[in-house]
Scaffold this motif. Structure first.
Motif: not given
Length: 131
Positions: A1-10, A48-67
Motif C-alpha cells: 500500500m502507498e500513502q502520501t502526505a505534504v507537510f509545510s515546515l516551519f 539523503g535526509m540531510m540534503s533535504v532537511f538542512t535546506t528547508i526554509r519557512i513555508g517550504d513544502k515537503v512531500h512524503v511518500r511511503a510504500r
C-alpha cells in the motif's frame, strides 16, 4: 500500500533532529521518501535526509511518500514527529533575538567581501536560520 502526505515546515531541522527522524523511520518496514522541489531522499538515509532537511526554509513544502504494509502508520508518525519538533523549537528572549538579527545583518552586508566558498556556507546558514 502507498500513502502520501505534504507537510509545510516551519524551518530546517537541526542536524540532531534529522538524525532522530532517520533513526525513528528505521523502525518501520515501509520504504519512505521525502521530496522537496527536485530533491528526493530515502527517509532511512542520513546523508539523503540531510540534503533535504538542512535546506528547508519557512513555508517550504515537503512531500512524503511511503510504500509498504505500515505506510499509513509511518506517515502519521512523521506528522507527529514534525509537530513535536516544531513545538520544541527553542524560543529566544529579546536580547538573544536582537543578537541573532545583528549577526544576520552583518553577515548579509559583508557577503560581497567573501570568497565563493565562504559565501556559499553563509548563504546556506542564512537560509536555514531565517524566521
Amino acid at each position: 500500500m502507498e500513502q502520501t502526505a505534504v507537510f509545510s515546515l516551519f524551518k530546517g531541522l537541526s542536524v540532531q533532529k534529522v538524525m532522530e527522524l532517520v533513526h525513528h523511520l528505521e523502525r518501520y518496514d515501509s520504504d519512505v521518501f521525502f521530496e522537496k522541489k527536485q530533491t528526493s531522499a530515502n527517509g532511512k538515509s542520513m546523508l539523503g535526509m540531510m540534503s533535504v532537511f538542512t535546506t528547508i526554509r519557512i513555508g517550504d513544502k515537503v512531500h512524503v511518500r511511503a510504500r509498504g504494509t505500515d505506510a499509513s502508520t509511518l506517515i502519521s508518525s512523521v506528522h507527529s514527529f514534525l509537530e513535536d519538533a516544531e513545538a520544541a523549537e527553542e524560543t529566544f528572549g529579546y536580547w538573544e533575538e536582537e543578537g541573532m538579527e545583528t549577526v544576520e545583518k552583518a553577515m548579509t552586508a559583508s557577503l560581497h567581501n567573501w570568497t565563493p566558498e565562504v559565501r556559499n556556507v553563509a548563504k546556506s546558514y542564512l537560509k536555514t536560520t531565517r524566521h
